[in-house]
Design an enzyme around this catalytic site. Sequence first.
Site, PDB file in Angstrom:
ATOM      1  N   GLU A   1       0.628  -1.307  -0.112  1.00  0.00           N
ATOM      2  CA  GLU A   1       0.075   0.061   0.063  1.00  0.00           C
ATOM      3  C   GLU A   1       0.678   1.274   0.234  1.00  0.00           C
ATOM      4  O   GLU A   1       0.382   2.310  -0.593  1.00  0.00           O
ATOM      5  CB  GLU A   1      -1.070   0.188   1.256  1.00  0.00           C
ATOM      6  CG  GLU A   1      -1.991  -0.948   1.222  1.00  0.00           C
ATOM      7  CD  GLU A   1      -1.878  -1.969   2.169  1.00  0.00           C
ATOM      8  OE1 GLU A   1      -2.707  -2.649   2.608  1.00  0.00           O
ATOM      9  OE2 GLU A   1      -0.835  -2.424   2.305  1.00  0.00           O
TER      10      GLU A   1
ATOM     11  N   ASP B   1      -1.818  -5.421   3.387  1.00  0.00           N
ATOM     12  CA  ASP B   1      -2.306  -5.226   4.713  1.00  0.00           C
ATOM     13  C   ASP B   1      -3.051  -6.705   4.848  1.00  0.00           C
ATOM     14  O   ASP B   1      -3.701  -7.273   4.111  1.00  0.00           O
ATOM     15  CB  ASP B   1      -2.958  -4.229   5.268  1.00  0.00           C
ATOM     16  CG  ASP B   1      -1.892  -3.169   5.511  1.00  0.00           C
ATOM     17  OD1 ASP B   1      -0.611  -3.217   5.343  1.00  0.00           O
ATOM     18  OD2 ASP B   1      -2.539  -1.959   5.800  1.00  0.00           O
TER      19      ASP B   1
ATOM     20  N   ASP C   1      -5.758  -8.018   6.252  1.00  0.00           N
ATOM     21  CA  ASP C   1      -6.946  -7.651   6.831  1.00  0.00           C
ATOM     22  C   ASP C   1      -8.007  -7.453   5.530  1.00  0.00           C
ATOM     23  O   ASP C   1      -7.562  -7.779   4.354  1.00  0.00           O
ATOM     24  CB  ASP C   1      -7.255  -6.577   7.916  1.00  0.00           C
ATOM     25  CG  ASP C   1      -6.662  -5.196   7.058  1.00  0.00           C
ATOM     26  OD1 ASP C   1      -6.380  -4.951   5.892  1.00  0.00           O
ATOM     27  OD2 ASP C   1      -6.611  -4.358   7.691  1.00  0.00           O
TER      28      ASP C   1
ATOM     29  N   GLU D   1      -9.381  -5.020   4.144  1.00  0.00           N
ATOM     30  CA  GLU D   1      -9.427  -3.835   3.276  1.00  0.00           C
ATOM     31  C   GLU D   1      -8.029  -4.387   2.464  1.00  0.00           C
ATOM     32  O   GLU D   1      -7.813  -3.950   1.243  1.00  0.00           O
ATOM     33  CB  GLU D   1      -8.916  -2.564   4.065  1.00  0.00           C
ATOM     34  CG  GLU D   1     -10.213  -2.082   4.816  1.00  0.00           C
ATOM     35  CD  GLU D   1     -11.408  -1.875   3.949  1.00  0.00           C
ATOM     36  OE1 GLU D   1     -11.094  -1.156   2.884  1.00  0.00           O
ATOM     37  OE2 GLU D   1     -12.618  -2.139   4.240  1.00  0.00           O
TER      38      GLU D   1
ATOM     39  N   TYR E   1       1.179  -5.467  13.119  1.00  0.00           N
ATOM     40  CA  TYR E   1       0.253  -4.682  12.411  1.00  0.00           C
ATOM     41  C   TYR E   1      -0.838  -4.300  13.299  1.00  0.00           C
ATOM     42  O   TYR E   1      -1.340  -4.886  14.435  1.00  0.00           O
ATOM     43  CB  TYR E   1      -0.641  -5.692  11.587  1.00  0.00           C
ATOM     44  CG  TYR E   1      -1.532  -5.170  10.405  1.00  0.00           C
ATOM     45  CD1 TYR E   1      -1.305  -3.974   9.744  1.00  0.00           C
ATOM     46  CD2 TYR E   1      -2.995  -5.451  10.706  1.00  0.00           C
ATOM     47  CE1 TYR E   1      -2.223  -3.371   8.763  1.00  0.00           C
ATOM     48  CE2 TYR E   1      -3.953  -4.898   9.616  1.00  0.00           C
ATOM     49  CZ  TYR E   1      -3.467  -3.924   9.042  1.00  0.00           C
ATOM     50  OH  TYR E   1      -4.101  -3.344   7.845  1.00  0.00           O
TER      51      TYR E   1
ATOM     52  N   ARG F   1      -4.165  -3.003  12.769  1.00  0.00           N
ATOM     53  CA  ARG F   1      -5.538  -3.328  13.073  1.00  0.00           C
ATOM     54  C   ARG F   1      -6.044  -4.505  13.317  1.00  0.00           C
ATOM     55  O   ARG F   1      -5.692  -5.654  12.592  1.00  0.00           O
ATOM     56  CB  ARG F   1      -6.241  -2.869  11.562  1.00  0.00           C
ATOM     57  CG  ARG F   1      -5.790  -1.413  11.309  1.00  0.00           C
ATOM     58  CD  ARG F   1      -6.736  -0.977  10.129  1.00  0.00           C
ATOM     59  NE  ARG F   1      -6.480   0.410  10.130  1.00  0.00           N
ATOM     60  CZ  ARG F   1      -5.711   1.270   9.379  1.00  0.00           C
ATOM     61  NH1 ARG F   1      -4.553   0.472   8.725  1.00  0.00           N
ATOM     62  NH2 ARG F   1      -5.683   2.526   9.126  1.00  0.00           N
TER      63      ARG F   1
ATOM     64  N   HIS G   1      -5.682 -11.676  13.824  1.00  0.00           N
ATOM     65  CA  HIS G   1      -4.066 -11.387  13.755  1.00  0.00           C
ATOM     66  C   HIS G   1      -3.702 -11.420  15.324  1.00  0.00           C
ATOM     67  O   HIS G   1      -4.543 -11.433  16.213  1.00  0.00           O
ATOM     68  CB  HIS G   1      -4.037 -10.023  13.108  1.00  0.00           C
ATOM     69  CG  HIS G   1      -4.732  -9.879  11.912  1.00  0.00           C
ATOM     70  ND1 HIS G   1      -4.567 -10.744  10.703  1.00  0.00           N
ATOM     71  CD2 HIS G   1      -5.729  -9.127  11.396  1.00  0.00           C
ATOM     72  CE1 HIS G   1      -5.173 -10.119   9.785  1.00  0.00           C
ATOM     73  NE2 HIS G   1      -5.832  -9.239  10.195  1.00  0.00           N
TER      74      HIS G   1
END
Length: 849
Positions: free
Chosen positions: A7, A80, A82, A84, A293, A295, A340
């Site tokens: 990203e 990432d 997740d 998103e 990470y 989130r 996670h």
Amino acid sequence: MQLVIVESPAKAKTIEKYLGRDFKVLASYGHVRDLPPKDGSVDPDDGFSMEWQLYPDKAKRLKDIQDAAKQADRLILATDPDREGEAISWHVQELLRQKKALPQKVDRVTFNAITKQAVTDAMARPRGLDDDLIDAYRARRALDYLVGFTLSPVLWRKLPGAKSAGRVQSVALRLVVEREREIEAFVAQQYWSITGQFEMGGTPFKARLARWRGDKIERLTITNEADARAAEADVKAGHFTVDSVETKPLTRNPPPPFTTSTLQQEAARKLGFSASHTMRVAQDLYEDGAITYMRTDGVQMDGSAISAARRAIADRYDGGYVPDQPRQYQTKAKNAQEAHEAIRPTDFGKDKVGGGDHARLYDLIWKRALASQMASARLERTSVDLSDGTGKTMLRATGQVIKFPGFLALYDEGRDDSSEDDDARLLPAMAKGDAPAKTGVEVEAHETQPPPRYSEASLVKKMEELGIGRPSTYASILQVLKDRAYVRVEKNRFLPEESGRLLTAFLERFFGRYVEYDFTAGLEEELDDVSGGRAQWQAVLERFWRDFKPRTGEVMEQKPSEITAALDEFLGPYLFPDKGDGSDPRVCPNCGTGRLALRGGKFGPFIACSNYPECKFTRKFAQPGGSDGADTGPETLGTDPESGLEVTKRSGRFGPYIQLGDGKEAKRSSIPKDIPAEDFDLDYALRLLSLPRDVGMHPESGKPIVAGLGRYGPYLLHDGKYAKLTGTAEIFDIGMNAAVARIADAANGGGRGRAKAEPLKTFGPHPTSGGEMKLMAGRFGPYVTDGTTNATLPKTVEPDALTVEEAVALIDARAAKGPAKGKKKAPAKKAAAKKPAAKKAPAKKKVAE
């Protein structure tokens, strides 16, 4: 060549360094496309098909990715770990497929930390895209789009002043509004406390009244001063001895490592960070490889991390601080996925990273993660009962002693609304029969307090408890409420604005089901079932849409007056509370015969009298039941001697103003706040209406200088340039000399010419190049240079803390990469041989029409 997509550019640089020459790493800079903000982007009649649109500012990024993909043998999607991140990878893959630039081999890799070990391990374990996560993303995106683009037009037409409503945002707003209603409905109750002051062995302590006249005393038992004084007299007269001493051992276990929500809560409590700021700083720490990470709603750490934490504890403390077995945690949050790891440092050996807010947040994360694997704290709670001998009056003293601090030696979790805890007081050693010396009696009056307004920490905690929203959405939800001006923040607490209260009332009255906490949490569970492959995403959307769409149609068919009448009835207890004297709370205080009711206006709702236009009484929506700020209509100040028109003082949406005459063309002027009310009269009103004022001609330019009152306050204007004035009075008082000086000062302060930048810090000569090393403030952040090579400071490095060694290392690392890539200069074009000028075609004759 293998192409890796992530990203962010910071992440790309770090990963490319780990992977080597065979890999090219490019950044997508977040999402590359989204649903166009127009009707029809999601089609419920076609299986909820979606029309996607490339972000205009991402066209060049995608072109770079597309060109590189055509040269690549393999595409590795490393966004990432997740939902998103999975969606970004899917969008990139789909766009490359459409452009016929998709390499034959496509893999997806995820890593929880940007370290060399984590990245190389992930590269060794590729997988395909997770269709369930992609379906869950599509379901959430379509659902939020359908709610926004179906409900917002209803609001615009039926509720003036409302901007938008969101599926989760509206429920979060309801929490804030309901808490405000609880506070307004709260009736304070007075109570009294009686405390004896004692001393034993030179140590003072306090004991509260626990029994009086043979009855047990609770907090609200004594509610009047007469009883309080009688109890005070009995305590003063009594001779107290220790009746019993009870000691209980207590154990406190450490909290688990941070999840997204607990990090936001603790950073708000201890550091004063907003949720959005916490996530920005955490993102920087993650991209610099300092933390895992950020989130996540998981509370467990990787086995190797637990071992590293235990070693760090043993190195920092003695063996007693390391529990016999590693601690294992399970989340208590509703609907948590635990997909996670918890948020933790990537290296427990580093207790400091960066500077400023980065250092403060890292310190919090490091301490919390390390403390989670430390031994429990052992405490001892002591209760001492002091009796007057008759048994009718008894005082109780409580306190606690930390016998072994355990994790408390490093970290203690904050609380949202803490108050003084009697248990935390230390008590002297006492035994039954002891007679401590009484030194005084304290009587205090108290009032019960309403529930506190939500802070960012407590609101996030409440949303998590109810299962509303997800870790990655909390910061954006709170930010939207502030950006839409539905709430304001005072002393770090959320207060609803009148637009927020009205929107919540509208949704509760007409869309009650969709702002229910259980319904929203249940919908989140269904969407999580899609993520886990337990539900089909279109089926979830269909169940929601078949009820929601007809409801919006029913509301849209109602007239605005019907909506206002329904809201007037729904909000009646708030807008017109019972006065307690039996009178009608809706009676107009101005005319005494009209009845007050909610009305809708161009600029939002207000309260007005039914006898309008004979009675012009109005009141702002946000002033329930009171007359403060009520507008009884225009106040006549007098007549303008020049025009003969009436000058009136009025109240508008943006505050009080004056008006000359009537009608749309009437001249108006706002009344500045710095004009004292006692000084404001017809003369002052006429002076405001006469603005702008000509000060005179500038002696150098020969152009006029004008003084006036603008949107941003009093000003001077000369030759298209503005200069601020200190107050409204200065508009009328300033003379030519002062005006010229003020304009010159403004010009000097806002000039375009820049002096040569001075270094923030110097470090001496570079050991290799010999150039003077300096720390400079650049357009894109601080950097260090030796005159030849410029090296940008990482976000986690505090400029003030930069050392000589770090400066040399940064410059050497940047120099090793070679010169920055720039656009190649186009070769000079050769002068073309002159050709004979082409003959012009004869002009066509105009034909008369």
